[in-house]
Design a protein around this motif. Structure first.
Motif, PDB file in Angstrom:
ATOM      1  N   TRP A   1      14.665 -12.016 -24.299  1.00 44.59           N
ATOM      2  CA  TRP A   1      14.304 -10.801 -23.588  1.00 44.59           C
ATOM      3  C   TRP A   1      12.809 -10.764 -23.317  1.00 44.59           C
ATOM      4  N   ALA A   2      12.449 -10.274 -22.148  1.00 50.95           N
ATOM      5  CA  ALA A   2      11.037 -10.033 -21.843  1.00 50.95           C
ATOM      6  C   ALA A   2      10.563  -8.822 -22.642  1.00 50.95           C
ATOM      7  N   THR A   3       9.280  -8.550 -22.611  1.00 48.71           N
ATOM      8  CA  THR A   3       8.715  -7.443 -23.390  1.00 48.71           C
ATOM      9  C   THR A   3       9.255  -6.085 -22.960  1.00 48.71           C
ATOM     10  N   ASN A   4       9.763  -6.010 -21.708  1.00 48.59           N
ATOM     11  CA  ASN A   4      10.336  -4.735 -21.255  1.00 48.59           C
ATOM     12  C   ASN A   4      11.810  -4.581 -21.648  1.00 48.59           C
ATOM     13  N   TYR A   5      12.366  -5.626 -22.285  1.00 49.97           N
ATOM     14  CA  TYR A   5      13.775  -5.626 -22.732  1.00 49.97           C
ATOM     15  C   TYR A   5      14.755  -5.373 -21.591  1.00 49.97           C
ATOM     16  N   VAL A   6      14.323  -5.712 -20.381  1.00 51.85           N
ATOM     17  CA  VAL A   6      15.192  -5.592 -19.204  1.00 51.85           C
ATOM     18  C   VAL A   6      15.389  -6.968 -18.571  1.00 51.85           C
TER      19      VAL A   6
ATOM     20  N   LEU B   1      15.072 -11.208 -18.296  1.00 56.15           N
ATOM     21  CA  LEU B   1      15.267 -12.376 -19.157  1.00 56.15           C
ATOM     22  C   LEU B   1      14.210 -13.436 -18.846  1.00 56.15           C
ATOM     23  N   ILE B   2      13.727 -14.074 -19.861  1.00 61.82           N
ATOM     24  CA  ILE B   2      12.781 -15.179 -19.726  1.00 61.82           C
ATOM     25  C   ILE B   2      13.416 -16.420 -20.338  1.00 61.82           C
ATOM     26  N   THR B   3      13.264 -17.564 -19.668  1.00 63.81           N
ATOM     27  CA  THR B   3      13.808 -18.815 -20.183  1.00 63.81           C
ATOM     28  C   THR B   3      12.746 -19.556 -20.999  1.00 63.81           C
ATOM     29  N   GLU B   4      13.065 -19.791 -22.244  1.00 64.20           N
ATOM     30  CA  GLU B   4      12.215 -20.582 -23.118  1.00 64.20           C
ATOM     31  C   GLU B   4      12.844 -21.967 -23.294  1.00 64.20           C
ATOM     32  N   GLN B   5      12.108 -22.876 -23.904  1.00 62.55           N
ATOM     33  CA  GLN B   5      12.621 -24.224 -24.160  1.00 62.55           C
ATOM     34  C   GLN B   5      12.446 -24.581 -25.631  1.00 62.55           C
TER      35      GLN B   5
ATOM     36  N   LYS C   1      17.526 -20.823 -36.581  1.00 64.89           N
ATOM     37  CA  LYS C   1      16.241 -20.150 -36.374  1.00 64.89           C
ATOM     38  C   LYS C   1      15.034 -21.075 -36.386  1.00 64.89           C
ATOM     39  N   THR C   2      15.208 -22.332 -36.757  1.00 65.56           N
ATOM     40  CA  THR C   2      14.061 -23.241 -36.784  1.00 65.56           C
ATOM     41  C   THR C   2      13.545 -23.524 -35.381  1.00 65.56           C
ATOM     42  N   HIS C   3      14.466 -23.687 -34.430  1.00 70.12           N
ATOM     43  CA  HIS C   3      14.092 -24.073 -33.078  1.00 70.12           C
ATOM     44  C   HIS C   3      14.257 -22.947 -32.053  1.00 70.12           C
ATOM     45  N   PHE C   4      15.087 -21.954 -32.369  1.00 70.77           N
ATOM     46  CA  PHE C   4      15.354 -20.890 -31.399  1.00 70.77           C
ATOM     47  C   PHE C   4      14.804 -19.567 -31.930  1.00 70.77           C
ATOM     48  N   LYS C   5      13.972 -18.914 -31.121  1.00 66.85           N
ATOM     49  CA  LYS C   5      13.338 -17.668 -31.502  1.00 66.85           C
ATOM     50  C   LYS C   5      13.929 -16.503 -30.700  1.00 66.85           C
ATOM     51  N   ASP C   6      14.679 -15.645 -31.372  1.00 64.42           N
ATOM     52  CA  ASP C   6      15.254 -14.430 -30.767  1.00 64.42           C
ATOM     53  C   ASP C   6      16.016 -14.706 -29.470  1.00 64.42           C
ATOM     54  N   PRO C   7      16.979 -15.621 -29.501  1.00 63.13           N
ATOM     55  CA  PRO C   7      17.742 -15.903 -28.270  1.00 63.13           C
ATOM     56  C   PRO C   7      18.706 -14.775 -27.930  1.00 63.13           C
TER      57      PRO C   7
END
Length: 280
Positions: A73-78, A80-84, A150-156
């Motif tokens: 989630w983006a900071t606005n919780y609306v 989506l942001i793609t992380e790697q 949780k080691t590799h993925f942060k708040d998916p």
């Protein structure tokens, strides 16, 4: 039923159980899998061996990592942001495998089975102008990953297990009876069950042979990948050109020395005609 009949029945059951136990023990003994990563000087490389009937039938050495996109989630919780996430195959992973005449498989599990890598190899025969030729190749890759790890993925978003598969893969093509070797990085795209996500598998320092191993724990003759051959040529070409140039210079100097020596021994004809009378 009398006591004697019951005793016979119990004896039969015991024999059956012993036979089943013996058969299971024999099956386990026939196939062994080992992770020999400790033998590698490369801290990022794993060495896997599958043995059947007391001999090696599959050997694989490689370093692997996976680039896995996932949504947060983006900071606005609306939005989506793609992380790697970058997931490396860690040393000491659990290994399983099977060998066949025309199909072999390597399975690797790590981080409490949060990640699973399956590599399927097939051997095929092709008709060519020179006659039938057999090759083997990597025909399928499957990567199972858990975004709740949780080691590799942060708040998916929607954490859980996903499966990424290759499609119509024909990689590491090698003549039958040979091993495949490639130090260069190679990327394989995997389509994920996570919608609109593509996982990238990056292999490096690869040495694999899934069929026709002659000596136990020993790879057969290497078939090098085109990238390695090109890099080797690029490294040796300046040396070859330097040697040729040096040889040309030496030959030129030798010819000049011989020519100079021959002309020095010849009678010098004076350019001034008045000096002719002093000759003879």
């Amino acid at each position: 039923m009398d006591l004697r009949g019951r005793a016979l029945l119990s004896g039969d059951r015991l024999r059956i159980l012993l036979m089943l136990f013996h058969a299971m023990a024999q099956i386990v003994a026939e196939q062994e899998v080992e992770n020999l990563s400790g033998l590698s000087t490369n801290p990022g490389k794993d060495i896997f061996v599958v043995r059947e009937n007391g001999t090696t039938c599959l050997m694989a050495e490689f370093a692997a990592k996976f680039i896995v996109p996932y949504d947060v989630w983006a900071t606005n919780y609306v939005d989506l942001i793609t992380e790697q996430a970058e997931i490396a195959l860690t040393r000491g992973a659990e290994v399983n495998g099977r060998c066949g005449h025309n199909e072999s498989e390597l399975q690797v599990f790590w981080v409490d089975r949060a990640y699973t890598l399956k590599m399927l190899f097939v051997k095929e025969s092709h008709n060519t102008s020179k006659g039938p030729e057999a090759t083997w190749r990597l025909s399928k890759v499957q990567f199972v990953y858990d975004t709740s790890e949780k080691t590799h993925f942060k708040d998916p978003v929607s954490a859980g297990k996903h499966t990424a598969n290759s499609h119509h893969l024909a990689a590491l093509v090698t003549p039958a009876g040979m091993s495949y070797e490639c130090q260069a990085q190679q990327s394989i795209s995997l389509a994920s069950s996570d919608p609109q996500k593509t996982v990238t598998m990056i292999l490096s320092a690869v040495h694999i042979q899934p069929f026709d191993i002659i000596s136990d724990f020993v790879f057969s003759e290497e078939h090098k990948c085109p990238v390695d051959e090109r890099e080797q040529l690029e490294e040796t070409l300046p040396l070859i050109l330097g040697l040729i140039l040096g040889l040309v210079i030496v030959i030129t100097l030798v010819i000049y020395h011989i020519y100079h020596k021959m002309t020095a021994n010849q009678v010098q004809i004076p350019r001034d005609r008045s000096q002719y009378k002093h000759m003879g």
